[in-house]
Design a protein around this motif. Structure first.
Motif, PDB file in Angstrom:
ATOM      1  N   GLN A   1       4.276   4.326   4.239  1.00 46.27           N
ATOM      2  CA  GLN A   1       4.016   5.352   3.226  1.00 46.27           C
ATOM      3  C   GLN A   1       5.331   5.972   2.744  1.00 46.27           C
ATOM      4  OE1 GLN A   1       0.916   6.002   1.929  1.00 46.27           O
ATOM      5  NE2 GLN A   1       2.028   7.212   0.432  1.00 46.27           N
ATOM      6  N   ALA A   2       6.246   6.214   3.652  1.00 42.82           N
ATOM      7  CA  ALA A   2       7.560   6.746   3.263  1.00 42.82           C
ATOM      8  C   ALA A   2       8.251   5.792   2.302  1.00 42.82           C
ATOM      9  CB  ALA A   2       8.420   6.978   4.506  1.00 42.82           C
ATOM     10  N   LEU A   3       8.134   4.514   2.571  1.00 42.19           N
ATOM     11  CA  LEU A   3       8.796   3.512   1.728  1.00 42.19           C
ATOM     12  C   LEU A   3       8.151   3.388   0.345  1.00 42.19           C
ATOM     13  CD1 LEU A   3       9.546   0.883   4.485  1.00 42.19           C
ATOM     14  CD2 LEU A   3      11.203   2.308   3.243  1.00 42.19           C
ATOM     15  N   LEU A   4       6.906   3.797   0.211  1.00 40.05           N
ATOM     16  CA  LEU A   4       6.297   3.837  -1.119  1.00 40.05           C
ATOM     17  C   LEU A   4       7.007   4.872  -1.999  1.00 40.05           C
ATOM     18  CD1 LEU A   4       2.478   3.596  -0.324  1.00 40.05           C
ATOM     19  CD2 LEU A   4       3.918   1.860  -1.405  1.00 40.05           C
ATOM     20  N   PHE A   5       7.432   5.956  -1.392  1.00 41.24           N
ATOM     21  CA  PHE A   5       8.110   7.022  -2.139  1.00 41.24           C
ATOM     22  C   PHE A   5       9.601   6.759  -2.308  1.00 41.24           C
ATOM     23  CE2 PHE A   5       4.530   9.427  -0.102  1.00 41.24           C
ATOM     24  CZ  PHE A   5       3.763   9.481  -1.251  1.00 41.24           C
ATOM     25  N   ASP A   6      10.199   6.090  -1.329  1.00 42.48           N
ATOM     26  CA  ASP A   6      11.635   5.784  -1.399  1.00 42.48           C
ATOM     27  C   ASP A   6      11.857   4.424  -0.732  1.00 42.48           C
ATOM     28  OD1 ASP A   6      14.382   5.586  -1.307  1.00 42.48           O
ATOM     29  OD2 ASP A   6      14.707   7.539  -0.385  1.00 42.48           O
ATOM     30  N   PRO A   7      11.802   3.350  -1.508  1.00 36.09           N
ATOM     31  CA  PRO A   7      11.879   1.993  -0.955  1.00 36.09           C
ATOM     32  C   PRO A   7      13.168   1.683  -0.193  1.00 36.09           C
ATOM     33  CG  PRO A   7      11.066   1.935  -3.196  1.00 36.09           C
ATOM     34  CD  PRO A   7      11.527   3.343  -2.945  1.00 36.09           C
ATOM     35  N   GLN A   8      14.212   2.439  -0.386  1.00 39.47           N
ATOM     36  CA  GLN A   8      15.479   2.187   0.303  1.00 39.47           C
ATOM     37  C   GLN A   8      15.761   3.209   1.398  1.00 39.47           C
ATOM     38  OE1 GLN A   8      17.473  -0.543  -0.264  1.00 39.47           O
ATOM     39  NE2 GLN A   8      15.734  -1.190  -1.469  1.00 39.47           N
ATOM     40  N   TYR A   9      14.762   3.975   1.809  1.00 42.08           N
ATOM     41  CA  TYR A   9      14.968   5.034   2.803  1.00 42.08           C
ATOM     42  C   TYR A   9      15.233   4.393   4.166  1.00 42.08           C
ATOM     43  CZ  TYR A   9      14.306   9.435   5.286  1.00 42.08           C
ATOM     44  OH  TYR A   9      14.482  10.541   6.081  1.00 42.08           O
ATOM     45  N   ALA A  10      16.488   4.397   4.550  1.00 50.63           N
ATOM     46  CA  ALA A  10      16.950   3.658   5.724  1.00 50.63           C
ATOM     47  C   ALA A  10      16.200   3.996   7.008  1.00 50.63           C
ATOM     48  CB  ALA A  10      18.453   3.841   5.900  1.00 50.63           C
ATOM     49  N   PRO A  11      15.974   5.274   7.355  1.00 50.84           N
ATOM     50  CA  PRO A  11      15.245   5.534   8.602  1.00 50.84           C
ATOM     51  C   PRO A  11      13.847   4.919   8.632  1.00 50.84           C
ATOM     52  CG  PRO A  11      16.358   7.521   7.859  1.00 50.84           C
ATOM     53  CD  PRO A  11      16.467   6.520   6.737  1.00 50.84           C
ATOM     54  N   ALA A  12      13.168   4.899   7.488  1.00 46.09           N
ATOM     55  CA  ALA A  12      11.832   4.293   7.447  1.00 46.09           C
ATOM     56  C   ALA A  12      11.914   2.778   7.534  1.00 46.09           C
ATOM     57  CB  ALA A  12      11.090   4.724   6.180  1.00 46.09           C
ATOM     58  N   LEU A  13      12.898   2.187   6.875  1.00 45.13           N
ATOM     59  CA  LEU A  13      13.097   0.736   6.986  1.00 45.13           C
ATOM     60  C   LEU A  13      13.383   0.348   8.437  1.00 45.13           C
ATOM     61  CD1 LEU A  13      15.266   0.127   3.804  1.00 45.13           C
ATOM     62  CD2 LEU A  13      13.012  -0.868   4.247  1.00 45.13           C
ATOM     63  N   TYR A  14      14.251   1.095   9.067  1.00 47.97           N
ATOM     64  CA  TYR A  14      14.625   0.826  10.459  1.00 47.97           C
ATOM     65  C   TYR A  14      13.417   0.989  11.384  1.00 47.97           C
ATOM     66  CZ  TYR A  14      17.155   1.289  14.885  1.00 47.97           C
ATOM     67  OH  TYR A  14      17.596   1.131  16.164  1.00 47.97           O
ATOM     68  N   GLY A  15      12.713   2.112  11.222  1.00 48.02           N
ATOM     69  CA  GLY A  15      11.539   2.354  12.067  1.00 48.02           C
ATOM     70  C   GLY A  15      10.481   1.291  11.893  1.00 48.02           C
ATOM     71  N   ARG A  16      10.237   0.906  10.644  1.00 50.76           N
ATOM     72  CA  ARG A  16       9.252  -0.136  10.384  1.00 50.76           C
ATOM     73  C   ARG A  16       9.659  -1.440  11.053  1.00 50.76           C
ATOM     74  NH1 ARG A  16       8.114  -2.472   4.451  1.00 50.76           N
ATOM     75  NH2 ARG A  16      10.195  -3.278   4.847  1.00 50.76           N
ATOM     76  N   GLY A  17      10.937  -1.786  10.968  1.00 50.05           N
ATOM     77  CA  GLY A  17      11.407  -3.021  11.603  1.00 50.05           C
ATOM     78  C   GLY A  17      11.226  -3.008  13.106  1.00 50.05           C
TER      79      GLY A  17
END
Length: 185
Positions: A140-156
């Motif tokens: 959901q965070a990435l829907l609002f900011d697709p390059q948001y590094a903490p969310a990308l990292y957490g998702r990975g």
């Protein structure tokens, strides 16, 4: 000016608040905290001064001391998503994940389009090993900011934990090639 004398209490409170903000910007946290306290002493319902003192306490790692300030801001301004989010950060800093999740959720209810709030709640769920909820919040965070590094990292990390090595591969792409529709569902 603070030392000129003769100011009314409201103006003096604003002057202390402004000086506190300037001190905080210079990383002079003790001075900032002193001036926030003076501003609040002059105006006990000065929401900005109370909240800014809480933020300064967060910055210096005094999480337990910040919680009453954010609680007071929420009491004075029940619609404040910022105060709820910040109090959630304080709870998170103390390892009180359930309370943090409650505040992050309440902040999201008030202002639902903020990547930071979803990412922080996802991280709190992650710490509780509630990986499906964490993954949903990171996405959901990435829907609002697709390059948001903490969310990308957490998702990975969550995908790796769940055994999805391909999905855990870094999704660091240029802004023009990454879109919310590329998020795996």
């Amino acid at each position: 000016m603070i030392l000129a004398g003769g100011e009314n209490p409201g103006d003096l409170a604003v002057a202390y608040h402004n000086r506190a903000n300037a001190s905080r910007a210079k990383q002079l946290y003790d001075l900032a905290l002193q001036d926030y306290a003076e501003a609040i002493k002059l105006n006990a319902t000065f929401v900005d001064a109370i909240g800014d003192r809480g933020i300064t306490l967060l910055v210096v790692g005094r999480f337990a001391e910040a919680i009453p300030d954010f609680t007071q801001v929420v009491d004075l301004d029940p619609k404040s998503a910022y105060a709820l989010y910040d109090r959630g950060l304080a709870y998170e800093g103390l390892g009180l994940e359930d309370l943090a999740i409650d505040d992050f959720s309440a902040a999201i209810e008030r202002e639902p389009r903020d990547a930071h709030r979803f990412e922080r709640r996802g991280t709190a769920y992650f710490r509780k090993h509630e990986y499906d909820k964490a993954l949903a919040d990171y996405e959901q965070a990435l829907l609002f900011d697709p390059q948001y590094a903490p969310a990308l990292y957490g998702r990975g990390i969550v995908k790796r934990i769940k055994g999805d090595a391909a999905g855990a591969a870094p999704t660091w792409r240029a802004r023009n090639t990454f879109s919310p529709t590329s998020i795996e569902r």
